[in-house]
Scaffold this motif. Sequence first.
Motif, PDB file in Angstrom:
ATOM      1  N   LEU A 174     -38.375  21.385 -18.976  1.00 15.36           N
ATOM      2  CA  LEU A 174     -38.131  22.668 -19.638  1.00 15.36           C
ATOM      3  C   LEU A 174     -37.940  22.471 -21.139  1.00 15.36           C
ATOM      4  CD1 LEU A 174     -37.684  25.702 -18.996  1.00 15.36           C
ATOM      5  CD2 LEU A 174     -35.241  25.205 -18.875  1.00 15.36           C
ATOM      6  N   ARG A 175     -37.395  21.341 -21.509  1.00 19.79           N
ATOM      7  CA  ARG A 175     -37.204  21.019 -22.929  1.00 19.79           C
ATOM      8  C   ARG A 175     -38.531  20.664 -23.590  1.00 19.79           C
ATOM      9  NH1 ARG A 175     -32.601  20.346 -25.657  1.00 19.79           N
ATOM     10  NH2 ARG A 175     -32.542  19.027 -27.488  1.00 19.79           N
ATOM     11  N   ASN A 176     -39.491  20.173 -22.780  1.00 21.96           N
ATOM     12  CA  ASN A 176     -40.861  19.900 -23.227  1.00 21.96           C
ATOM     13  C   ASN A 176     -40.912  18.942 -24.410  1.00 21.96           C
ATOM     14  OD1 ASN A 176     -43.650  20.160 -23.029  1.00 21.96           O
ATOM     15  ND2 ASN A 176     -43.710  21.788 -24.549  1.00 21.96           N
ATOM     16  N   PRO A 177     -40.327  17.749 -24.279  1.00 23.06           N
ATOM     17  CA  PRO A 177     -40.362  16.796 -25.391  1.00 23.06           C
ATOM     18  C   PRO A 177     -41.707  16.071 -25.435  1.00 23.06           C
ATOM     19  CG  PRO A 177     -39.224  15.830 -23.525  1.00 23.06           C
ATOM     20  CD  PRO A 177     -39.586  17.229 -23.112  1.00 23.06           C
ATOM     21  N   PRO A 178     -42.168  15.691 -26.618  1.00 25.89           N
ATOM     22  CA  PRO A 178     -43.428  14.953 -26.715  1.00 25.89           C
ATOM     23  C   PRO A 178     -43.334  13.518 -26.201  1.00 25.89           C
ATOM     24  CG  PRO A 178     -42.436  15.237 -28.879  1.00 25.89           C
ATOM     25  CD  PRO A 178     -41.641  16.068 -27.930  1.00 25.89           C
ATOM     26  N   VAL A 179     -42.091  12.964 -26.171  1.00 23.78           N
ATOM     27  CA  VAL A 179     -41.871  11.624 -25.636  1.00 23.78           C
ATOM     28  C   VAL A 179     -40.930  11.748 -24.443  1.00 23.78           C
ATOM     29  CG1 VAL A 179     -41.006   9.299 -26.086  1.00 23.78           C
ATOM     30  CG2 VAL A 179     -42.175  10.570 -27.902  1.00 23.78           C
ATOM     31  N   LEU A 180     -41.334  11.175 -23.318  1.00 21.66           N
ATOM     32  CA  LEU A 180     -40.576  11.320 -22.075  1.00 21.66           C
ATOM     33  C   LEU A 180     -40.192   9.944 -21.544  1.00 21.66           C
ATOM     34  CD1 LEU A 180     -39.612  13.322 -19.852  1.00 21.66           C
ATOM     35  CD2 LEU A 180     -41.817  12.961 -18.733  1.00 21.66           C
ATOM     36  N   ILE A 181     -38.909   9.772 -21.233  1.00 18.42           N
ATOM     37  CA  ILE A 181     -38.411   8.525 -20.653  1.00 18.42           C
ATOM     38  C   ILE A 181     -37.953   8.811 -19.232  1.00 18.42           C
ATOM     39  CG2 ILE A 181     -36.672   6.709 -20.802  1.00 18.42           C
ATOM     40  CD1 ILE A 181     -36.564   7.188 -23.803  1.00 18.42           C
ATOM     41  N   LEU A 182     -38.505   8.076 -18.280  1.00 13.38           N
ATOM     42  CA  LEU A 182     -38.142   8.234 -16.876  1.00 13.38           C
ATOM     43  C   LEU A 182     -37.497   6.938 -16.402  1.00 13.38           C
ATOM     44  CD1 LEU A 182     -41.481   9.869 -15.658  1.00 13.38           C
ATOM     45  CD2 LEU A 182     -39.394  11.029 -16.397  1.00 13.38           C
ATOM     46  N   ASP A 183     -36.176   6.947 -16.317  1.00 15.73           N
ATOM     47  CA  ASP A 183     -35.430   5.761 -15.888  1.00 15.73           C
ATOM     48  C   ASP A 183     -35.161   5.871 -14.395  1.00 15.73           C
ATOM     49  OD1 ASP A 183     -33.895   3.540 -15.594  1.00 15.73           O
ATOM     50  OD2 ASP A 183     -32.205   4.259 -16.778  1.00 15.73           O
ATOM     51  N   GLU A 184     -36.046   5.267 -13.608  1.00 20.52           N
ATOM     52  CA  GLU A 184     -35.955   5.370 -12.143  1.00 20.52           C
ATOM     53  C   GLU A 184     -35.947   6.835 -11.728  1.00 20.52           C
ATOM     54  OE1 GLU A 184     -36.217   2.791 -10.439  1.00 20.52           O
ATOM     55  OE2 GLU A 184     -35.506   1.121 -11.643  1.00 20.52           O
ATOM     56  N   ALA A 185     -36.786   7.651 -12.334  1.00 19.45           N
ATOM     57  CA  ALA A 185     -36.744   9.099 -12.124  1.00 19.45           C
ATOM     58  C   ALA A 185     -37.065   9.509 -10.698  1.00 19.45           C
ATOM     59  CB  ALA A 185     -37.725   9.784 -13.078  1.00 19.45           C
ATOM     60  N   THR A 186     -37.746   8.654  -9.950  1.00 26.15           N
ATOM     61  CA  THR A 186     -38.092   8.999  -8.558  1.00 26.15           C
ATOM     62  C   THR A 186     -37.415   8.065  -7.568  1.00 26.15           C
ATOM     63  OG1 THR A 186     -40.084   7.600  -8.637  1.00 26.15           O
ATOM     64  CG2 THR A 186     -40.327   9.909  -9.288  1.00 26.15           C
ATOM     65  N   SER A 187     -36.387   7.349  -8.028  1.00 27.75           N
ATOM     66  CA  SER A 187     -35.775   6.335  -7.164  1.00 27.75           C
ATOM     67  C   SER A 187     -35.082   6.930  -5.956  1.00 27.75           C
ATOM     68  CB  SER A 187     -34.771   5.497  -7.974  1.00 27.75           C
ATOM     69  OG  SER A 187     -33.720   6.327  -8.458  1.00 27.75           O
ATOM     70  N   ALA A 188     -34.608   8.187  -6.070  1.00 28.02           N
ATOM     71  CA  ALA A 188     -33.846   8.793  -4.973  1.00 28.02           C
ATOM     72  C   ALA A 188     -34.718   9.638  -4.047  1.00 28.02           C
ATOM     73  CB  ALA A 188     -32.713   9.646  -5.547  1.00 28.02           C
ATOM     74  N   LEU A 189     -36.024   9.605  -4.242  1.00 25.52           N
ATOM     75  CA  LEU A 189     -36.906  10.464  -3.466  1.00 25.52           C
ATOM     76  C   LEU A 189     -37.529   9.704  -2.299  1.00 25.52           C
ATOM     77  CD1 LEU A 189     -38.795  12.206  -6.426  1.00 25.52           C
ATOM     78  CD2 LEU A 189     -36.618  12.826  -5.391  1.00 25.52           C
ATOM     79  N   ASP A 190     -37.738  10.426  -1.215  1.00 25.08           N
ATOM     80  CA  ASP A 190     -38.467   9.807  -0.103  1.00 25.08           C
ATOM     81  C   ASP A 190     -39.938   9.702  -0.487  1.00 25.08           C
ATOM     82  OD1 ASP A 190     -39.865  12.318   0.620  1.00 25.08           O
ATOM     83  OD2 ASP A 190     -37.865  12.970   1.231  1.00 25.08           O
ATOM     84  N   ASN A 191     -40.704   8.977   0.327  1.00 27.89           N
ATOM     85  CA  ASN A 191     -42.094   8.690  -0.019  1.00 27.89           C
ATOM     86  C   ASN A 191     -42.917   9.966  -0.208  1.00 27.89           C
ATOM     87  OD1 ASN A 191     -41.703   5.932  -0.006  1.00 27.89           O
ATOM     88  ND2 ASN A 191     -42.172   5.727   2.181  1.00 27.89           N
TER      89      ASN A 191
END
Length: 596
Positions: A510-527
Amino acid sequence: MTTAVLRAEQKDDEKDHKVPLRRILLLFRPYVPQMVLLVLVVVLQALAGIASPFLLREILDRALPARDLALVSLFAGGMIVASVTSGALGVATTRLSNTVGQKVMHDVRVSVYEHLQRLSLAFFTRTRTGEIQSRIANDIGGINNVITTTATSAVQSGTTAIAVAVALFVLDWRLALLALLVVPLFLLITLRVGRERRKLIRGRAHRFAAMTTLISESISVSGVLLAKTMGQRQALADRFAAESRQISDLEVQATMAGRWRGATRGMSLTIIPALVYWLAGVEFAHGAATTISLGTVVAFTSMTNRFVSPASTLQAVGANVSTSLALFGRVFEVLDLPIEIADRPSATKLAVASGDVELRDISFRYEPDAAWTLKNVSARIPAGTTTAIVGATGSGKTTLAYLVARLYEPAEGSVRIDGVDIKDVTLDSLADSVGLVAQETMLLHTSIRENLRFAQPDATDEDIERATQAAHIHDLIASLPDGYETIVGERGYRFSGGERQRIAIARVLLRNPPVLILDEATSALDNKTERAVQQALDELSRGRTTIAIAHRLSTVETAEQILVLEAGEIVERGTHTELQALGGRYAELAARQLTS
């Protein structure tokens, strides 16, 4: 708790950080006009307060002997007017003092909170949360009485004491010298009691911080879960009881400090009127030679009683101020903490044109004498591409990503976005340009909609829904009875880990930044959910510079560039295919599905 820890805490308890009184007085500088008005009202109140004894003397020495009813009525009416005027001015004084005091308290609270917000992430990683909460709640709360009422009491009582002292000399200078003889003794007692109580108050504040830490850690969703599953409920209860017992013991010591000296002071002040009557009796025994009238004796005794109250109040004020210096010291300790990461005077607003990120010879360590967490790291992340950072736990992946967001600052080297050193831009503009989805998801205890708007306060409902659809969480939210108004619960524990993570992803998008950092952003998701969210992230990463930290192979194999960290250094770089063919560290991690 170990003996070493207890000794360290005891040593901290005994520290007495000196706070110049001038620094405390400077807190009132913005409110000088109100303080001038307050002093004026206090002076008028003091003058009204000393009028009655003089009127009483006139009644006894003039009106009653002359049997003049009109004169008696005049003086008695004057006493009533003086009393009402003094009372009304007292109410005005209380309102003015509390108004100014609460404004100062507001300024202190806001200053401490804003200063804490400006401190680097490193400060919060090495400081107990309860200690920080205690400084804001307990320590600032502890000085509330001093700022709102004690300061005014000092002015009010001091003014009254001076007025009464002058009036005593006007009535009879010999009796006045006797009455005021004990004042220096009281001041000496106050200083001794104050030093003793200040040490105890600081120890109490430290124990409150320890108890607040225990509460914040154990009385929370995660803390209760830990206690219940580990069978440690009673152990935590015993630990809390021990902390509470120490606080109770310190409270008793602080209350009793100087109590006998205070009792002696009270007795001394009560004895003064008796001595006045005795001296007057000696004068009367000499018959016509006496220079003290009955009206003067009664008026003087009445005035002495009026002196007892402000004198006692001043002693209490002195002790309170002295002991409160310990709390002021703890508050100013926070305000004096250096801002490690701040805008430079020449900082400009970052205007990202493409989003090219470059790391130039970066070295970083958490403490000056510690081992290097990152050493001589250089890499270029072209605009609009995805770079994955992989490596074993503790290799420095998250630290490297946080340096791009300037949550930490490199000891050597620089981070550049579109060729601009991020040290030369404002922190606010950098936050607008670099978005972060951290490994630990943090949601506020409010509605889903407000959690999302935290990233973009002026976002429309349509903007919010587009972000949640991209993060594959809209359908779940819409199915809830309260929809986007659903309260997420403390730290978002009403939702599963995967659901919280998707809300966090939507918030950053929603903030729509031009640079995006994903630190284990999907680590808690099932396959299944991970694949859906990853597809959305892949689509949204087009035209956006993305730095992804992940353990799972599926989240890095499509990246245009993969950096392999080992003990804080980049040991390999390339695409998934290139690194697999190399047969080095990446191939080893990939063989274990990057789970090391």
